[in-house]
Design a protein around this motif. Structure first.
Motif, PDB file in Angstrom:
ATOM      1  N   VAL A   1     -25.529   1.683   1.940  1.00  0.00           N
ATOM      2  CA  VAL A   1     -24.118   1.754   2.355  1.00  0.00           C
ATOM      3  C   VAL A   1     -23.381   0.548   1.783  1.00  0.00           C
ATOM      4  CG1 VAL A   1     -24.623   0.595   4.554  1.00  0.00           C
ATOM      5  CG2 VAL A   1     -22.460   1.834   4.256  1.00  0.00           C
ATOM      6  N   TYR A   2     -22.190   0.824   1.269  1.00  0.00           N
ATOM      7  CA  TYR A   2     -21.284  -0.241   0.823  1.00  0.00           C
ATOM      8  C   TYR A   2     -20.116  -0.226   1.787  1.00  0.00           C
ATOM      9  CZ  TYR A   2     -17.497  -2.490  -1.769  1.00  0.00           C
ATOM     10  OH  TYR A   2     -16.437  -3.287  -2.120  1.00  0.00           O
ATOM     11  N   ILE A   3     -19.843  -1.365   2.435  1.00  0.00           N
ATOM     12  CA  ILE A   3     -18.679  -1.401   3.340  1.00  0.00           C
ATOM     13  C   ILE A   3     -17.753  -2.547   2.928  1.00  0.00           C
ATOM     14  CG2 ILE A   3     -19.950  -2.750   5.093  1.00  0.00           C
ATOM     15  CD1 ILE A   3     -18.281  -1.137   7.198  1.00  0.00           C
ATOM     16  N   ARG A   4     -16.494  -2.205   2.737  1.00  0.00           N
ATOM     17  CA  ARG A   4     -15.478  -3.195   2.337  1.00  0.00           C
ATOM     18  C   ARG A   4     -14.593  -3.420   3.547  1.00  0.00           C
ATOM     19  NH1 ARG A   4     -12.289  -6.510   0.895  1.00  0.00           N
ATOM     20  NH2 ARG A   4     -11.055  -6.698  -1.005  1.00  0.00           N
ATOM     21  N   THR A   5     -14.538  -4.686   3.983  1.00  0.00           N
ATOM     22  CA  THR A   5     -13.793  -4.990   5.212  1.00  0.00           C
ATOM     23  C   THR A   5     -12.515  -5.742   4.907  1.00  0.00           C
ATOM     24  OG1 THR A   5     -15.916  -5.157   6.330  1.00  0.00           O
ATOM     25  CG2 THR A   5     -14.010  -6.058   7.495  1.00  0.00           C
ATOM     26  N   PHE A   6     -11.418  -5.286   5.493  1.00  0.00           N
ATOM     27  CA  PHE A   6     -10.120  -5.951   5.357  1.00  0.00           C
ATOM     28  C   PHE A   6      -9.711  -6.473   6.736  1.00  0.00           C
ATOM     29  CE2 PHE A   6     -10.404  -2.570   2.262  1.00  0.00           C
ATOM     30  CZ  PHE A   6      -9.893  -3.125   1.098  1.00  0.00           C
TER      31      PHE A   6
ATOM     32  N   ILE B   1      -1.977  -4.581   9.639  1.00  0.00           N
ATOM     33  CA  ILE B   1      -1.120  -5.556  10.338  1.00  0.00           C
ATOM     34  C   ILE B   1       0.102  -5.919   9.488  1.00  0.00           C
ATOM     35  CG2 ILE B   1      -2.195  -7.725   9.566  1.00  0.00           C
ATOM     36  CD1 ILE B   1      -1.465  -7.157  13.205  1.00  0.00           C
ATOM     37  N   ARG B   2      -0.079  -5.970   8.170  1.00  0.00           N
ATOM     38  CA  ARG B   2       1.059  -6.234   7.271  1.00  0.00           C
ATOM     39  C   ARG B   2       0.999  -5.268   6.105  1.00  0.00           C
ATOM     40  NH1 ARG B   2       0.763 -10.982   9.667  1.00  0.00           N
ATOM     41  NH2 ARG B   2      -1.326 -11.410   8.934  1.00  0.00           N
ATOM     42  N   GLU B   3       2.174  -5.072   5.481  1.00  0.00           N
ATOM     43  CA  GLU B   3       2.289  -4.101   4.388  1.00  0.00           C
ATOM     44  C   GLU B   3       1.242  -4.378   3.308  1.00  0.00           C
ATOM     45  OE1 GLU B   3       6.100  -2.241   1.942  1.00  0.00           O
ATOM     46  OE2 GLU B   3       6.319  -3.890   3.379  1.00  0.00           O
ATOM     47  N   LYS B   4       1.112  -5.658   2.969  1.00  0.00           N
ATOM     48  CA  LYS B   4       0.204  -6.051   1.875  1.00  0.00           C
ATOM     49  C   LYS B   4      -1.230  -5.590   2.173  1.00  0.00           C
ATOM     50  CE  LYS B   4      -0.420 -10.322  -0.748  1.00  0.00           C
ATOM     51  NZ  LYS B   4      -0.443 -11.743  -0.374  1.00  0.00           N
ATOM     52  N   ALA B   5      -1.689  -5.837   3.390  1.00  0.00           N
ATOM     53  CA  ALA B   5      -3.066  -5.467   3.765  1.00  0.00           C
ATOM     54  C   ALA B   5      -3.243  -3.955   3.680  1.00  0.00           C
ATOM     55  CB  ALA B   5      -3.348  -5.949   5.185  1.00  0.00           C
ATOM     56  N   HIS B   6      -2.218  -3.228   4.137  1.00  0.00           N
ATOM     57  CA  HIS B   6      -2.272  -1.764   4.133  1.00  0.00           C
ATOM     58  C   HIS B   6      -2.386  -1.259   2.701  1.00  0.00           C
ATOM     59  CE1 HIS B   6      -1.014   2.008   6.444  1.00  0.00           C
ATOM     60  NE2 HIS B   6      -1.182   2.423   5.202  1.00  0.00           N
ATOM     61  N   HIS B   7      -1.529  -1.806   1.808  1.00  0.00           N
ATOM     62  CA  HIS B   7      -1.525  -1.347   0.406  1.00  0.00           C
ATOM     63  C   HIS B   7      -2.850  -1.648  -0.279  1.00  0.00           C
ATOM     64  CE1 HIS B   7       2.313   0.379  -0.026  1.00  0.00           C
ATOM     65  NE2 HIS B   7       2.963  -0.666   0.411  1.00  0.00           N
ATOM     66  N   LYS B   8      -3.380  -2.854   0.017  1.00  0.00           N
ATOM     67  CA  LYS B   8      -4.638  -3.266  -0.621  1.00  0.00           C
ATOM     68  C   LYS B   8      -5.733  -2.239  -0.315  1.00  0.00           C
ATOM     69  CE  LYS B   8      -6.846  -7.803  -0.869  1.00  0.00           C
ATOM     70  NZ  LYS B   8      -6.939  -9.053  -0.089  1.00  0.00           N
ATOM     71  N   ALA B   9      -5.828  -1.863   0.963  1.00  0.00           N
ATOM     72  CA  ALA B   9      -6.878  -0.913   1.379  1.00  0.00           C
ATOM     73  C   ALA B   9      -6.641   0.440   0.720  1.00  0.00           C
ATOM     74  CB  ALA B   9      -6.881  -0.787   2.898  1.00  0.00           C
ATOM     75  N   ILE B  10      -5.406   0.915   0.797  1.00  0.00           N
ATOM     76  CA  ILE B  10      -5.079   2.252   0.291  1.00  0.00           C
ATOM     77  C   ILE B  10      -5.371   2.336  -1.208  1.00  0.00           C
ATOM     78  CG2 ILE B  10      -3.052   3.703  -0.204  1.00  0.00           C
ATOM     79  CD1 ILE B  10      -4.069   4.053   2.612  1.00  0.00           C
ATOM     80  N   SER B  11      -5.021   1.294  -1.948  1.00  0.00           N
ATOM     81  CA  SER B  11      -5.236   1.380  -3.417  1.00  0.00           C
ATOM     82  C   SER B  11      -6.734   1.448  -3.717  1.00  0.00           C
ATOM     83  CB  SER B  11      -4.593   0.174  -4.112  1.00  0.00           C
ATOM     84  OG  SER B  11      -5.267  -1.000  -3.698  1.00  0.00           O
ATOM     85  N   GLN B  12      -7.549   0.745  -2.938  1.00  0.00           N
ATOM     86  CA  GLN B  12      -9.000   0.801  -3.189  1.00  0.00           C
ATOM     87  C   GLN B  12      -9.571   2.179  -2.842  1.00  0.00           C
ATOM     88  OE1 GLN B  12     -11.582  -2.246  -2.672  1.00  0.00           O
ATOM     89  NE2 GLN B  12     -10.123  -3.859  -3.189  1.00  0.00           N
TER      90      GLN B  12
ATOM     91  N   CYS C   1      -7.946   0.176  11.250  1.00  0.00           N
ATOM     92  CA  CYS C   1      -6.580   0.409  11.723  1.00  0.00           C
ATOM     93  C   CYS C   1      -5.764   1.382  10.884  1.00  0.00           C
ATOM     94  CB  CYS C   1      -5.881  -0.925  11.906  1.00  0.00           C
ATOM     95  SG  CYS C   1      -6.664  -1.902  13.188  1.00  0.00           S
ATOM     96  N   VAL C   2      -6.002   1.459   9.579  1.00  0.00           N
ATOM     97  CA  VAL C   2      -5.283   2.466   8.770  1.00  0.00           C
ATOM     98  C   VAL C   2      -5.769   3.859   9.167  1.00  0.00           C
ATOM     99  CG1 VAL C   2      -4.902   3.377   6.443  1.00  0.00           C
ATOM    100  CG2 VAL C   2      -4.862   0.908   6.836  1.00  0.00           C
ATOM    101  N   ALA C   3      -7.078   4.011   9.437  1.00  0.00           N
ATOM    102  CA  ALA C   3      -7.623   5.299   9.870  1.00  0.00           C
ATOM    103  C   ALA C   3      -6.988   5.711  11.200  1.00  0.00           C
ATOM    104  CB  ALA C   3      -9.143   5.194  10.033  1.00  0.00           C
ATOM    105  N   GLN C   4      -6.838   4.711  12.101  1.00  0.00           N
ATOM    106  CA  GLN C   4      -6.242   5.016  13.406  1.00  0.00           C
ATOM    107  C   GLN C   4      -4.771   5.366  13.269  1.00  0.00           C
ATOM    108  OE1 GLN C   4      -8.127   5.171  16.229  1.00  0.00           O
ATOM    109  NE2 GLN C   4      -6.280   6.130  17.033  1.00  0.00           N
ATOM    110  N   GLN C   5      -4.100   4.693  12.351  1.00  0.00           N
ATOM    111  CA  GLN C   5      -2.648   4.923  12.211  1.00  0.00           C
ATOM    112  C   GLN C   5      -2.361   6.210  11.447  1.00  0.00           C
ATOM    113  OE1 GLN C   5      -0.475   2.035   9.809  1.00  0.00           O
ATOM    114  NE2 GLN C   5       1.188   2.092  11.298  1.00  0.00           N
TER     115      GLN C   5
END
Ligand code: SF4
Length: 450
Positions: free
Chosen positions: A9-14, A54-65, A86-90
Motif C-alpha cells: 500500500v502507498y498512502i500519501r498524507t496531506f 482546510i485551505r484551498e491550496k491543500a485541497h488543490h494539491k490533493a486533487i491534482s495528485q 477531509c476532501v473525501a468527507q466534503q
C-alpha cells in the motif's frame, strides 16, 4: 526488496497531525490484511490519498495528485485507488464523477470500514462510506499499538475527534463531525503501554483538545476534564513528557493554567491559536473570546510557568479586517511576543459560514502585505528569544538524526524548541543534557554536557 506475492500500500498524507495519525491507523489495519507499506506508488496494489481541505491550496494539491493516478490503473487495472480524509468527507460520491478511475471514497469516521470497502473494490464494486459518527457509543477509536515501537521518542495519542465549535472560516466541523471523547481508561492504558515500550513523550491529539470531557467508568472522580486527564496520565503512567495539540482559548480554564505550574511532566509549551488581535474580527470569526481574555490567559500561563513558550496561529485579511483591526493584531504580537507563529492569508472555504455570508473584501495584495509584515515582526521576536537561550542548559529528548544529514542529532526541548547537536545515534529516544551554543530563526544548536 519487493516480494511477488506480497501486497503493498502507498498512502500519501496531506494536512494536520490528525491526518498523520489516521494514516498510521490505516496502515495498521492494512497490515492485518497482509499489506506492507511502500513509498513508491508504482509498486503498490493499493494507493490511498488521505486528504486535507482546510485551505484551498491543500485541497488543490490533493486533487491534482488524485487526477494523476490514472497511469497506475492503465498499468494494472487491478490497482485499487482510494481517497480518504477531509476532501473525501466534503466531496463524497462526486469524486467518482470527477475521477471515474477511483475505487474507494471514505471519510475520517469510516476508517474502520476499510476491510469491507477493500473487499468491495477487489470484487470490482466501488466502495463509498462517508457517514459522520457523532456519539461515543458508535465511534471507534482505532488506537491499536504496533507490536514493536520503533525507538521513537514521541507518539501521538488521540483523545477525542471532531469539533463542536463553529468558527466561521473553518470547514473542520462539517468534515470531522461532533466531538466524541475517548474514555480516560483507554487513554491511560495506551500511554502506559507506550511508556513500557520505550516511548518518553505522549502528544494528546484532538481538533479542540482542551474541550475534552469524559466520564470514568470505575471511579469516584466521574467527571474527567482535560486538566484532570493530564493529571491522571502523569500519576498513572510511566511516560516522561506530556504535550497536546490543538487547544482553543475559550476552553482554557484556571485548572489547566495551574497544571502548568504543578505538573513536571506537562511540557512548558502551549500552541494557542489566536487568529486575530481585534475583537471585531474575532466576533466575525465566531471565536468566542476577546483579545483581553487571550492576554489574561497568557499572563496566567507565564505566572504559573515562567519559562513557558507560547506559539500561535494567525489569519490576516479576514472578511472586513480594517487597517485598524490589523494594527490590533500587530500590537498584540508586540505585547505578547510569541515564541513562534503559523500565519496564513484568509482563504474562503466552500461550506463555511464566512464563505456563504461574509464578503472576502480584503484585497489579495493587502493580505500579502499584512502577512509579510507580521512574519517580519515575528522573525525579530523569535531570533531575540532564541538568542536569550544561549548558554542555558536544557534537557533534550533525542527525536532522530538531523534531516539535513549533517551527522547531528535532532532533539526537542521541553519548551518545544528544536535543538541540533552532535552525539551518538544510540541516544535516539533518550533525554540528554545539552548546553545551547547558538541560535537560529527556527532552531538552536548545542553541545552535550558531560
Ligand atoms: S476550533 Fe474552530 S478552527 Fe478549530 S477545528 Fe474547531 S471550528 Fe475549526
Amino acid at each position: 526488496m519487493y516480494k511477488n506475492d506480497q501486497k503493498y500500500v502507498y498512502i500519501r498524507t496531506f494536512g494536520c497531525q490528525m491526518n498523520e495519525h489516521d494514516s498510521r491507523k490505516i496502515i495498521l489495519i492494512l497490515k492485518e490484511l497482509g499489506f506492507e507499506s511502500t513509498d513508491e506508488p508504482e509498486n503498490a496494489q493499493l494507493i490511498l490519498f488521505n486528504t486535507c481541505t482546510i485551505r484551498e491550496k491543500a485541497h488543490h494539491k490533493a486533487i491534482s495528485q488524485i487526477g494523476r493516478t490514472t497511469i497506475y490503473k492503465e498499468r494494472d487495472p487491478n490497482t485499487i485507488i482510494g481517497v480518504c480524509g477531509c476532501v473525501a468527507q466534503q466531496d463524497k460520491e462526486s469524486l467518482f464523477d470527477k475521477y471515474p478511475h477511483l475505487d474507494l471514497v471514505f471519510g475520517p469516521d469510516q476508517i474502520n470500514k476499510l476491510p469491507e470497502l477493500l473487499d468491495h473494490a477487489q470484487r470490482k464494486k466501488r466502495g463509498l462510506s462517508v457517514e459522520l459518527v457523532n456519539t461515543p457509543e458508535e465511534y471507534t477509536f482505532l488506537d491499536q499499538l504496533p507490536e514493536e515501537v520503533a525507538p521513537a521518542s514521541s507518539s501521538f495519542v488521540s483523545i477525542m475527534k471532531g469539533c463542536n465549535c463553529a468558527c466561521s472560516y473553518c470547514i473542520v466541523p462539517s468534515v470531522r463531525g461532533k466531538e466524541v471523547c475517548r474514555s480516560p481508561e483507554e487513554i491511560v492504558a495506551e500511554i502506559d503501554q507506550l511508556a513500557k515500550l520505550g516511548n518518553r513523550e505522549a502528544v494528546l491529539l484532538g481538533q479542540n483538545v482542551n474541550a475534552y470531557h469524559s466520564k470514568r467508568s470505575n471511579s469516584s472522580t466521574k467527571d474527567v476534564t482535560f486538566a484532570k486527564l493530564i493529571r491522571l496520565i502523569s500519576d498513572e503512567t510511566g511516560i516522561d513528557r506530556i504535550r497536546f495539540t490543538s487547544p482553543h482559548p475559550k476552553d482554557v480554564g484556571e485548572d489547566l493554567i495551574l497544571e502548568y505550574g504543578q505538573n513536571e511532566k506537562l511540557c512548558p509549551h502551549i500552541h494557542l491559536p489566536l487568529q486575530s488581535g481585534a475583537n471585531e474580527t474575532l466576533k466575525r470569526m465566531r471565536r468566542g473570546y476577546t483579545r483581553e481574555r487571550y492576554i489574561e490567559i497568557v499572563r496566567g500561563l507565564r505566572k504559573a510557568s515562567p519559562d513557558i513558550s507560547i506559539t500561535t496561529d494567525l489569519i490576516v485579511g479576514f472578511c472586513g479586517e480594517s487597517d485598524a483591526d490589523f494594527q490590533m493584531t500587530f500590537e498584540l504580537m508586540e505585547e505578547v511576543e510569541f515564541d513562534s507563529i503559523f500565519a496564513f492569508k484568509y482563504s474562503p472555504r466552500p461550506g463555511t459560514f464566512a464563505y456563504e455570508q461574509l464578503p472576502d473584501d480584503v484585497e489579495k495584495v493587502v493580505k500579502e502585505e499584512r502577512l509579510e509584515k507580521i512574519l517580519a515582526l515575528q522573525r525579530l521576536i523569535s531570533m531575540k528569544k532564541n538568542e536569550a537561550l544561549i548558554g542555558k542548559d536544557v534537557e533534550a529528548l533525542v527525536y532522530s538524526l538531523d534531516r539535513m544529514n549533517r551527522g547531528l542529532l535532532t532533539g526537542r526541548m521541553p519548551d518545544n524548541r528544536i535543538i541540533h547537536f552532535s552525539g551518538n545515534p544510540d541516544l535516539i529516544g533518550d533525554i540528554v543534557p545539552v548546553r545551547v551554543t547558538a541560535a537560529h530563526k527556527n532552531s538552536l544548536a548545542g553541545e552535550m554536557i558531560g
